[in-house]
Scaffold this active site. Structure first.
Site, mmCIF file in Angstrom:
data_model
loop_
_atom_site.group_PDB
_atom_site.id
_atom_site.type_symbol
_atom_site.label_atom_id
_atom_site.label_comp_id
_atom_site.label_asym_id
_atom_site.label_seq_id
_atom_site.Cartn_x
_atom_site.Cartn_y
_atom_site.Cartn_z
ATOM 1 N NE ARG A 1 -9.040 12.631 -3.341
ATOM 2 C CZ ARG A 1 -8.225 12.061 -2.452
ATOM 3 N NH1 ARG A 1 -6.982 12.480 -2.317
ATOM 4 N NH2 ARG A 1 -8.633 11.048 -1.716
ATOM 5 C CD GLU B 1 -9.895 4.149 -0.556
ATOM 6 O OE1 GLU B 1 -9.045 4.932 -0.073
ATOM 7 O OE2 GLU B 1 -10.716 3.546 0.144
ATOM 8 C CG ASP B 2 -7.789 7.345 -3.671
ATOM 9 O OD1 ASP B 2 -7.973 7.905 -2.576
ATOM 10 O OD2 ASP B 2 -6.771 6.693 -3.924
ATOM 11 C CE LYS C 1 -7.482 2.625 1.149
ATOM 12 N NZ LYS C 1 -7.459 3.292 2.436
ATOM 13 C CG ASP D 1 -10.377 4.471 4.009
ATOM 14 O OD1 ASP D 1 -10.680 4.406 5.207
ATOM 15 O OD2 ASP D 1 -9.223 4.292 3.586
ATOM 16 C CG ASP D 2 -10.306 8.846 0.037
ATOM 17 O OD1 ASP D 2 -9.139 8.490 0.253
ATOM 18 O OD2 ASP D 2 -10.982 8.409 -0.911
ATOM 19 C CE1 TYR E 1 -4.008 1.457 -0.614
ATOM 20 C CE2 TYR E 1 -3.505 2.828 1.274
ATOM 21 C CZ TYR E 1 -4.269 2.560 0.156
ATOM 22 O OH TYR E 1 -5.283 3.396 -0.196
ATOM 23 C CG ASN F 1 -0.666 8.921 2.386
ATOM 24 O OD1 ASN F 1 0.340 8.904 3.064
ATOM 25 N ND2 ASN F 1 -1.849 8.558 2.849
#
Length: 615
Positions: free
Chosen positions: A216, A306-307, A234, A329-330, A163, A471
């Site tokens: 993103r 996610e993203d 993930k 999650d973000d 990850y 990150n």
């Protein structure tokens, strides 16, 4: 006969010689007897989410023999190419005879521990992190259990490989390193046929879906279809850290194009070659996907966004949170892990949560999500309306401090954070004006916590809490060395990506990592074992409080506000238990009756990577 066993026999009976058919029938009959004797599958597996244990592993003890089913009984060359059942050189002499493996393997028989030792030795020889990542992905594709045993036993060493930060580079180069599909790709070409596409996935009993549209990816921007590395990574952590079975996890990439011209010009790009679809076309595709998931997998499948870019992330979470079991999650995972770090850090910096003032650099989905959860926890502790507790939290975006005079031009998710104050353009000036005790970076822009900013925090506070969360490592607002050096060793520091320990004036400082991997595996497990049908903010608060409680005095003495990852499965079980307890308390659980000991129950539900003996 069970329908799936009937299908298996029909396939084999056309091809197999009589002696093999007899063996298969005996084995199938034994398996059917096991299934019948097992009673209620959900109760035996411990998964209230309604996922059947098709391989019979969870209903057998580790010393019982199991049958390596695929479509039929796997044997010979096919067995060696099946990652779910392949054991490589660990097949015993008896198994090699029983499953026609003689001559297909070298004569040596290795234990799983010896295989692990050999592979770790090989992985450590690579100097380039991406090469380590590729080696781990190759292992996952040929020997699933050995992959997860390596990851579980060496989690602190391999987590940055599978990850962040390495997965970011892997996504950037996904077109070049792509070997074989690891998830489902749903593009605009599949519009109107998404349900059919979901049915193409070989595993039918899915508990968790991680989905991205690649717009993103970490702090790297629009990577389009190549964002698949994120859902794959993930879900590897869902299994390794949270104990969900690999067969119950589905990575999905929604491909609506990309605005990354470099990718569009790349001959090896694996996605659609046009600009991103937006508006109604985008919304209709996502709506069809969400409806198809519910139709195909049921009410209790967890869908983790996610993203996604800010504008879509908030919209999707708001739109589907009342009709699906969804989690971003973000927004929510990051918020929960950061809140846990802040609660834990109070043991070092002193005071209660409401005594502190927070300043954020970054007002996107992560920043506003963290801010809101902190405000909710503050409200819960002080019995004060959340509208009041928000006033302790200030945000800075690309245009400066978010204040009332800007409210007409602000995006909707920023408006709750517009407080009365004169406009301030620069972060350093905001630090001097607001005088925060906690500085949190979620900007996605590296090196924005300058020497002057850190020095100002250290001048204002005896122990400033500085969290540089962006990150991958290259996008971190500052490094651990910068935080400790510029603050003259005063800072309590944690980051999103890992940093090595720092020695300053003879003292060793160990930076914490505010990694979402602390939260989402245990959080997801808690939802699944309780059969949750919706996610509620109180569940996130429960997860934060559970994680904060895991930090020990020994950790605090090293300056750590998070526990080490070495004990992550136990931590995940405790988080899962607290989340599940909150699900039951809120009346959102469908797995009834409630287990007496939720921690033991969570641990009993966890996937084991230990090899099983085959009959």
């Amino acid at each position: 006969m069970n329908a799936s066993l009937t299908r298996s026999y029909n396939v084999i009976s056309l091809k197999a010689p009589n002696f093999l058919r007899r063996r298969i029938l005996v084995s199938m009959a034994s398996t059917l007897k096991e299934m019948m004797n097992g009673g209620d599958v959900e109760k035996k597996t411990g998964f209230g989410g309604g996922v059947e244990d098709v391989y019979g592993e969870d209903r057998a003890t580790e010393d019982q023999l199991i049958t390596p089913w695929t479509v039929s009984v796997a044997s010979g060359y096919t067995l060696l190419r099946d990652p779910h059942h392949n054991k490589g050189l660990a097949f015993t002499e008896k198994e090699r005879d029983a499953h026609y493996l003689r001559g297909l393997l070298p004569p040596a028989v290795f234990s799983q521990d010896l295989q692990e030792k050999r592979l770790m030795q090989n992985i450590r020889q690579y100097d380039v992190p991406l090469h380590k990542y590729m080696a781990m992905m190759d292992l996952q594709e040929r020997n699933e259990k050995l992959f997860y045993k390596l990851l579980i036993d060496n989690v602190e060493e391999l987590l940055p490989v599978v990850y962040t930060p390495t997965v970011g580079e892997a996504c950037q180069k996904y077109g070049s390193i792509f070997r074989r599909p690891q998830g489902l790709y749903i593009s605009l070409k599949e519009k109107g046929k998404i349900l059919e596409v979901l049915k193409n996935w070989p595993e039918k009993r899915i508990q968790v879906i991680v989905v991205t549209d690649g717009e993103r990816i970490l702090g790297l921007g629009d990577l389009g279809c190549q964002g698949m590395g994120i859902p794959v990574g993930k879900l590897s952590l869902y299994t390794a850290l949270g104990g969900l079975r690999p067969s119950a996890c589905l990575p999905v990439t929604i491909d609506v194009g990309t605005n990354n011209q470099k990718l569009l010009d790349d001959e090896f790009y694996i996605g659609l070659r046009h600009k991103r679809a937006t508006g109604q076309e985008y919304a209709e595709l996502l709506d069809e996907f969400m409806s198809a998931v519910k139709q195909n997998y049921g009410e209790k499948v967890l869908i983790q966004f996610e993203d996604f870019a800010n504008h879509n992330a908030f919209e999707l979470l708001s739109k589907y949170s009342s009709s699906h079991l969804v989690f971003n999650d973000d927004i929510q995972g990051t918020a929960s892990v950061v809140l846990a770090g802040v609660i834990s850090a109070l043991k070092l910096v002193g005071g209660k949560l409401a005594d502190h003032t927070f300043l954020f650099l970054g007002a996107g989905e992560a920043g506003t999500g963290i801010a809101e959860l902190i405000a909710l926890e503050m409200s819960k502790q002080t019995k004060t309306p959340v509208e009041e507790t928000r006033k302790k939290i200030w945000l800075v975006d690309s245009k400066g401090l978010i204040v009332k005079s800007r409210i007409g031009s602000l995006q909707h998710f920023k408006k709750p954070w517009a407080h009365e104050h004169e406009p301030v353009k620069e972060l350093l000036d905001a630090v001097k004006a607001i005088k925060p005790t906690v500085l949190i970076g979620s900007s996605g822009v590296g090196r924005t916590f300058t020497k002057e900013v850190v020095e100002a925090m250290a001048e204002l506070n005896e122990k400033p809490l500085i969290l540089a969360l962006s990150n991958p490592t290259s996008q971190s607002e500052c490094t651990a060395e910068e935080a400790y050096t510029w603050s003259k060793g005063k800072a309590i520091f944690a980051s999103g990506s890992p940093f090595d320990p720092v020695t300053y004036q003879g003292k060793v400082f160990v930076p914490g990592q505010a990694n979402n991997a602390y939260i989402f595996p245990g959080f997801g497990l808690g939802l699944i074992i309780s059969g949750a049908i919706r996610v509620h903010d109180d569940m996130l608060l429960a997860a934060s409080e559970a994680l904060a409680a895991e930090a020990t005095q020994e950790n605090y003495e090293k300056g750590l506000i998070y526990p080490p990852f070495t004990n992550i499965r136990k931590i995940s079980a405790n988080i899962a238990a607290k989340v599940a307890a909150k699900v039951y308390e809120l009346g959102l659980a469908s797995h009834l009756p409630r287990p007496k000991d939720l921690v033991k129950y969570a641990e009993s539900c966890m996937y084991s990577p230990i090899y099983r003996d085959y009959r």
